[in-house]
Design a protein around this motif. Sequence first.
Motif, PDB file in Angstrom:
ATOM      1  N   LEU A 151       0.838  -1.096   0.113  1.00 46.55           N
ATOM      2  CA  LEU A 151      -0.041  -0.072  -0.128  1.00 46.55           C
ATOM      3  C   LEU A 151       0.903   1.276  -0.090  1.00 46.55           C
ATOM      4  O   LEU A 151       1.949   1.220   0.552  1.00 46.55           O
ATOM      5  CB  LEU A 151      -0.731  -0.002   1.229  1.00 46.55           C
ATOM      6  CG  LEU A 151      -1.937   1.122   1.384  1.00 46.55           C
ATOM      7  CD1 LEU A 151      -2.975   1.045   0.422  1.00 46.55           C
ATOM      8  CD2 LEU A 151      -2.636   1.150   2.689  1.00 46.55           C
ATOM      9  N   HIS A 152       0.545   2.242  -0.643  1.00 48.48           N
ATOM     10  CA  HIS A 152       1.401   3.429  -0.839  1.00 48.48           C
ATOM     11  C   HIS A 152       0.414   4.728  -0.820  1.00 48.48           C
ATOM     12  O   HIS A 152      -0.871   4.500  -1.491  1.00 48.48           O
ATOM     13  CB  HIS A 152       2.398   3.501  -1.869  1.00 48.48           C
ATOM     14  CG  HIS A 152       1.973   3.255  -3.401  1.00 48.48           C
ATOM     15  ND1 HIS A 152       1.114   3.924  -4.263  1.00 48.48           N
ATOM     16  CD2 HIS A 152       2.016   1.870  -4.019  1.00 48.48           C
ATOM     17  CE1 HIS A 152       0.707   3.621  -5.153  1.00 48.48           C
ATOM     18  NE2 HIS A 152       1.520   2.339  -5.151  1.00 48.48           N
ATOM     19  N   TRP A 153       0.846   5.683  -0.246  1.00 54.64           N
ATOM     20  CA  TRP A 153       0.094   7.215  -0.538  1.00 54.64           C
ATOM     21  C   TRP A 153       0.869   8.259  -0.048  1.00 54.64           C
ATOM     22  O   TRP A 153       2.028   7.858   0.377  1.00 54.64           O
ATOM     23  CB  TRP A 153      -1.221   6.919   0.479  1.00 54.64           C
ATOM     24  CG  TRP A 153      -0.767   6.874   2.154  1.00 54.64           C
ATOM     25  CD1 TRP A 153      -0.376   7.802   2.918  1.00 54.64           C
ATOM     26  CD2 TRP A 153       0.043   5.842   2.631  1.00 54.64           C
ATOM     27  NE1 TRP A 153      -0.041   7.700   4.234  1.00 54.64           N
ATOM     28  CE2 TRP A 153       0.043   6.215   4.027  1.00 54.64           C
ATOM     29  CE3 TRP A 153       0.003   4.415   2.716  1.00 54.64           C
ATOM     30  CZ2 TRP A 153       0.587   5.452   4.929  1.00 54.64           C
ATOM     31  CZ3 TRP A 153       0.603   3.632   3.632  1.00 54.64           C
ATOM     32  CH2 TRP A 153       0.927   4.192   4.925  1.00 54.64           C
ATOM     33  N   ILE A 154       0.444   9.595  -0.306  1.00 53.41           N
ATOM     34  CA  ILE A 154       1.075  10.494   0.079  1.00 53.41           C
ATOM     35  C   ILE A 154       0.102  11.491   1.413  1.00 53.41           C
ATOM     36  O   ILE A 154      -0.862  11.475   1.037  1.00 53.41           O
ATOM     37  CB  ILE A 154       1.299  11.645  -1.070  1.00 53.41           C
ATOM     38  CG1 ILE A 154       2.036  10.928  -2.258  1.00 53.41           C
ATOM     39  CG2 ILE A 154       1.496  13.027  -0.839  1.00 53.41           C
ATOM     40  CD1 ILE A 154       2.246  11.942  -3.361  1.00 53.41           C
ATOM     41  N   ASP A 155       0.824  11.783   2.258  1.00 55.41           N
ATOM     42  CA  ASP A 155       0.020  12.317   3.567  1.00 55.41           C
ATOM     43  C   ASP A 155       0.751  13.621   3.774  1.00 55.41           C
ATOM     44  O   ASP A 155       1.936  13.887   4.166  1.00 55.41           O
ATOM     45  CB  ASP A 155       0.379  11.325   4.599  1.00 55.41           C
ATOM     46  CG  ASP A 155      -0.573  11.684   5.785  1.00 55.41           C
ATOM     47  OD1 ASP A 155      -0.980  12.900   5.693  1.00 55.41           O
ATOM     48  OD2 ASP A 155      -0.805  10.723   6.838  1.00 55.41           O
ATOM     49  N   CYS A 156      -0.226  14.598   3.756  1.00 55.68           N
ATOM     50  CA  CYS A 156       0.216  15.926   3.947  1.00 55.68           C
ATOM     51  C   CYS A 156      -0.345  16.579   5.282  1.00 55.68           C
ATOM     52  O   CYS A 156      -0.093  17.653   5.544  1.00 55.68           O
ATOM     53  CB  CYS A 156       0.070  16.970   2.752  1.00 55.68           C
ATOM     54  SG  CYS A 156       0.958  16.348   1.366  1.00 55.68           S
ATOM     55  N   LEU A 201       2.345  21.834  -4.537  1.00 51.65           N
ATOM     56  CA  LEU A 201       1.555  20.922  -3.994  1.00 51.65           C
ATOM     57  C   LEU A 201       0.505  21.508  -3.074  1.00 51.65           C
ATOM     58  O   LEU A 201       0.741  22.216  -1.868  1.00 51.65           O
ATOM     59  CB  LEU A 201       2.529  19.950  -3.322  1.00 51.65           C
ATOM     60  CG  LEU A 201       1.704  18.732  -2.531  1.00 51.65           C
ATOM     61  CD1 LEU A 201       0.927  17.964  -3.799  1.00 51.65           C
ATOM     62  CD2 LEU A 201       2.525  17.764  -2.036  1.00 51.65           C
ATOM     63  N   LEU A 202      -0.643  21.235  -3.347  1.00 49.98           N
ATOM     64  CA  LEU A 202      -1.736  21.803  -2.446  1.00 49.98           C
ATOM     65  C   LEU A 202      -2.480  20.845  -1.852  1.00 49.98           C
ATOM     66  O   LEU A 202      -2.777  19.798  -2.125  1.00 49.98           O
ATOM     67  CB  LEU A 202      -2.848  22.548  -3.339  1.00 49.98           C
ATOM     68  CG  LEU A 202      -2.289  23.559  -4.747  1.00 49.98           C
ATOM     69  CD1 LEU A 202      -3.649  24.181  -5.464  1.00 49.98           C
ATOM     70  CD2 LEU A 202      -1.428  24.602  -3.858  1.00 49.98           C
ATOM     71  N   SER A 203      -2.923  21.079  -0.584  1.00 49.68           N
ATOM     72  CA  SER A 203      -3.618  20.481   0.346  1.00 49.68           C
ATOM     73  C   SER A 203      -4.653  21.075   1.201  1.00 49.68           C
ATOM     74  O   SER A 203      -4.318  22.109   1.778  1.00 49.68           O
ATOM     75  CB  SER A 203      -2.674  19.317   1.017  1.00 49.68           C
ATOM     76  OG  SER A 203      -3.319  18.600   2.052  1.00 49.68           O
ATOM     77  N   GLN A 204      -5.739  20.432   1.489  1.00 47.74           N
ATOM     78  CA  GLN A 204      -6.786  21.145   2.332  1.00 47.74           C
ATOM     79  C   GLN A 204      -6.311  20.950   3.754  1.00 47.74           C
ATOM     80  O   GLN A 204      -6.781  21.835   4.681  1.00 47.74           O
ATOM     81  CB  GLN A 204      -8.093  20.394   2.109  1.00 47.74           C
ATOM     82  CG  GLN A 204      -8.410  20.621   0.529  1.00 47.74           C
ATOM     83  CD  GLN A 204      -9.886  20.043   0.532  1.00 47.74           C
ATOM     84  OE1 GLN A 204     -10.604  19.321   1.208  1.00 47.74           O
ATOM     85  NE2 GLN A 204     -10.756  20.387  -0.674  1.00 47.74           N
ATOM     86  N   GLY A 276      -6.722   9.705   3.481  1.00 47.13           N
ATOM     87  CA  GLY A 276      -7.762  10.402   3.947  1.00 47.13           C
ATOM     88  C   GLY A 276      -8.756  11.213   2.803  1.00 47.13           C
ATOM     89  O   GLY A 276      -8.305  10.936   1.861  1.00 47.13           O
ATOM     90  N   VAL A 277      -9.419  12.218   3.351  1.00 44.05           N
ATOM     91  CA  VAL A 277     -10.444  12.604   2.545  1.00 44.05           C
ATOM     92  C   VAL A 277      -9.627  14.070   1.970  1.00 44.05           C
ATOM     93  O   VAL A 277     -10.242  14.476   0.804  1.00 44.05           O
ATOM     94  CB  VAL A 277     -11.717  13.163   3.069  1.00 44.05           C
ATOM     95  CG1 VAL A 277     -12.273  12.013   3.572  1.00 44.05           C
ATOM     96  CG2 VAL A 277     -11.195  13.949   4.473  1.00 44.05           C
ATOM     97  N   HIS A 278      -8.638  14.479   2.449  1.00 43.92           N
ATOM     98  CA  HIS A 278      -7.919  15.811   2.000  1.00 43.92           C
ATOM     99  C   HIS A 278      -6.733  15.363   1.136  1.00 43.92           C
ATOM    100  O   HIS A 278      -5.647  15.025   1.471  1.00 43.92           O
ATOM    101  CB  HIS A 278      -7.346  16.583   2.990  1.00 43.92           C
ATOM    102  CG  HIS A 278      -8.373  17.209   4.017  1.00 43.92           C
ATOM    103  ND1 HIS A 278      -9.576  17.708   3.616  1.00 43.92           N
ATOM    104  CD2 HIS A 278      -8.501  16.686   5.273  1.00 43.92           C
ATOM    105  CE1 HIS A 278     -10.392  18.040   4.888  1.00 43.92           C
ATOM    106  NE2 HIS A 278      -9.798  17.574   5.799  1.00 43.92           N
ATOM    107  N   ARG A 279      -7.221  14.992  -0.199  1.00 42.33           N
ATOM    108  CA  ARG A 279      -6.043  14.443  -1.198  1.00 42.33           C
ATOM    109  C   ARG A 279      -5.370  15.539  -1.819  1.00 42.33           C
ATOM    110  O   ARG A 279      -5.749  16.593  -2.138  1.00 42.33           O
ATOM    111  CB  ARG A 279      -6.863  13.913  -2.264  1.00 42.33           C
ATOM    112  CG  ARG A 279      -7.475  12.479  -1.885  1.00 42.33           C
ATOM    113  CD  ARG A 279      -7.972  11.584  -3.103  1.00 42.33           C
ATOM    114  NE  ARG A 279      -8.833  10.467  -2.669  1.00 42.33           N
ATOM    115  CZ  ARG A 279      -9.400   9.429  -3.270  1.00 42.33           C
ATOM    116  NH1 ARG A 279      -9.229   9.669  -4.406  1.00 42.33           N
ATOM    117  NH2 ARG A 279      -9.887   8.616  -2.768  1.00 42.33           N
ATOM    118  N   PRO A 280      -3.953  15.362  -1.633  1.00 42.94           N
ATOM    119  CA  PRO A 280      -3.082  16.679  -2.222  1.00 42.94           C
ATOM    120  C   PRO A 280      -3.163  16.522  -3.752  1.00 42.94           C
ATOM    121  O   PRO A 280      -3.588  15.613  -4.435  1.00 42.94           O
ATOM    122  CB  PRO A 280      -1.809  16.111  -1.929  1.00 42.94           C
ATOM    123  CG  PRO A 280      -1.981  14.713  -1.516  1.00 42.94           C
ATOM    124  CD  PRO A 280      -3.274  14.354  -1.207  1.00 42.94           C
TER     125      PRO A 280
END
Length: 953
Positions: A151-156, A201-204, A276-280
Amino acid sequence: MAGQAKENARFFSLKWKAGLLFSLILIGVNGGLAALGYLQLQHQFVQHQREINQQQAEELRALVLDRFQQLEQVAALTPVIAASQSGESRLAKRLETVFEQNAATLEIDWGLDFAAFFSSNGELLYHWQSEQTLACFKPQVAQVNRTQQPLHWIDCQRGCRQFVAEPLLDQAEYAGVTLLGRPISDLILAFNSITGADIALLSQSAQPGPDPLAGTLAAHWGVGVVARSQADQLLPMLNAAASRIALTQLQGEPQQLTYAGNRYALQIVPLSASSGVHRPQFLIINDITRSVEQIEHSTRTAVIAGLLGLLLSEAVLLLLLWSPMRRLRLLSRALPLLAQNAFAEVQHKLARPIKRIAADEIDVAGGAVLDLAARLEALNLEVRKRAISLIERSEELARERDFVTSLLHNAQVVILTQGSQGQLLSINPEGERVFGCREEQAGKLSFLELIEVAGEMDDPEPYLQRLKRGEIDVYQHDSWVVSDDGCQFSISWVHSRLPAKDVDDLPLLLSIGLDVTERKVAERNLAWLADHDPLTELFNRRRLVAELERLLERSERYDESGALLFIDLDQFKYVNDISGHQAGDALLKIIARQLAQATRSSDILARIGGDEFAMLLPNADVSAAVDVAGKLLDVMKGIELPSKEGSQRISASIGVVLFPDHGVNLQDLMANADLAMYQAKERGRDRWHLFAQDEQIREQMSDSVSLKGKIEWALAEGGFLLHYQPIMEIASRRISHYEVLLRLREADARIVMPGDFIPVAEKTGLIHSIDRLVLREAINRLAELGKAGQQLINLSVNLSGWAVDDPELLPLLKQLLQLRGVRPQQLVFEITETAALADMTAAESFIRELQELGCRFAMDDFGVGFSSFYYLRELPLDIVKIDGSFIRQLPQNRKDQVFVKALVEMASGLGKKTIAEFVEDEATLHMLEEIGVDYVQGYFIGRPQTEIELPTG
């Protein structure tokens, strides 16, 4: 009053009208061209910018995926390195030792700044360089423990990082989860370096910092900038973009922004691999200032050039019109004088024209006015001398005379008149050309003497006599005419009776003839093509069928017998492949000529297909038909076609049927002839076969239908089995790979071998499904062996000759390799020599595509073909598999030893490996080792088994 009104009308010169109209046209054309050029440049710019944005988006996704793959590689290597730590029993302690010893490498070379390891029940085993709480990763850890899939992801939310969660194996057993992270900053720098574009890179989930611009950006777009290139210059420009462009607009087409005198194109590339729901989201910014300025500069240049061209064109137009308009005014003043009969004054005004190199329309008009003045003056004098009625009558007669004369001289038909005795009274130029005579000779010639009536044409003399007597009004017929120079014309005639001027006049005939020679020739050619083959000039299938139906009717009516021979050339496709289609056509012409010379005048020979001929023998019995078939085979043996590859010889297979013994209708007779021909091919080719009603071929076809149903059942219900036979490397005495062998298990558990069902599958088109099934099962088996730790086992998969033309096979192979994680180097594909020779170009392309993937390629049953060594040189093979017929008696057969040795030396010299099949004893193995064969296969090495025997220890 009318003249006064015309004089009082306002005058506007034609040159100014022309100049004004020309100016409006040029303005419209130049303006349109400038607008069109601008729109074209703008469209090209938008298209180019869209392509650039798409390429940058793909590059960004590729960079993200590449860094995830690097993290996966580190995650996969970590337990392997930890397992090498001797003296440590606890996994956590070994992991801590690994990270302490390799901290610099992991940080600098791999860019890691975070690592954590969890047990299979989610407990933390060890963490490295992590000051944050690890509880936030529990969902991902639980998912990997549950699925045992990466599993891989980006977390901001906690500093922007790329994370990978991989299953953790300890001594080949599942031990938990490896969690690795690296900062996103190196991705930003790499993208900026590769594309030259800025990126943010934008993130909520990002919180606005103390910079007021960041707070404004969050207020408009509801996101924060968590990473960016050009940190100082980019944020003010993004703040300006946020106040003018909605964030949703950036998620579609690229949007343009003007800021600080520059133009920018902005587009958001969403990233699906995030938590999460805040995808970059990545925002790509391209500076398009220079491109926009070039478009504006090109448009301005086009407009200025159009204006200059407009001014220059108008000046040239006025210069050209000035002098003609002056002369036209002079001519217009002279024309009213004609109405006043002031002819002398007109001649005085126009007597001195301006001298110039060439006269123009105005000069011609001036000359015409002078001629008109002179003509009018003469007519006025003539009008006084002659009455108007005489003038009108003379003009009418002149027009009629000119029309008739023009019609006679210019009409492309023969026009002549005949007297009461058939003599020619007059003839037009077209008739002179056709008959080869002059009009002054017409009175000495007779119409019937000039024409020729042949074939089915009617004799025209009786009908012409009836026409002269008035019994009929019109008569039509066709005839041939041969001119004095030998040219032959086909003429279609229409004769009609001319009315006599008074009672004593003899009747005359008007004859009109149309030259239809070309049409007749075309009709004959079409009729010939309808019944003949244009290449060989023999009868075609249509004519053969018509002649056969005629003979069958005679056979039924008069109790006559006959024979039909189907002749099919053997391996004619090889001639086309080796020497080309032109050589093949030349050979077909030679064959047709030789066959025609070997037939009787009553026999009917036809070409009914590409390399198929047929012959009808009227009034022939069995003995005669068999004698002709043997004679034709002898003729074939004597035919050869010289070529640069050597003389090409040909043979044929002939099917013989008799009528009415073997069929009384067209369909049965041709079907039986076709069956007999295929029987001749199956019995060795270069022979004839007489059809017999008691042969088992129809039963064999029934068996084929039954086998087709069994194949379809096996494909649907999993009735196919794979067996694996080991292949040993002679030098190391080690099993190098296994050949995959296919078996069909029927519903009653009976096993059907490939030799029984593969030919039926090839004929019915089911072979493609079988090829794909074998490929799928073999790759699945390799994937299972890989999970069991046997990544070094390779399989050799047999493909049918039809696989070369299967457009779905290569895409399926690529998909399966990627999906199942199997290395292409673990696959060796085998194809028989005869299948490869069927289409050399397609086979070579197919082999090269497989080799580009990383697979190897072997040719099975090598040595049985007639051009083995030629194709060994031409095809890009990796392995040559020597046919077992040369191996079975190798220790006892000296010829086999010489052949195998020559083949091995040739293959070795071309850089190809060799495999020997059917090795049944140790003596054969030792001899193959002395000859230099690389691999062996056979019962002495191992029998086919349903399972692969895994190595121990």
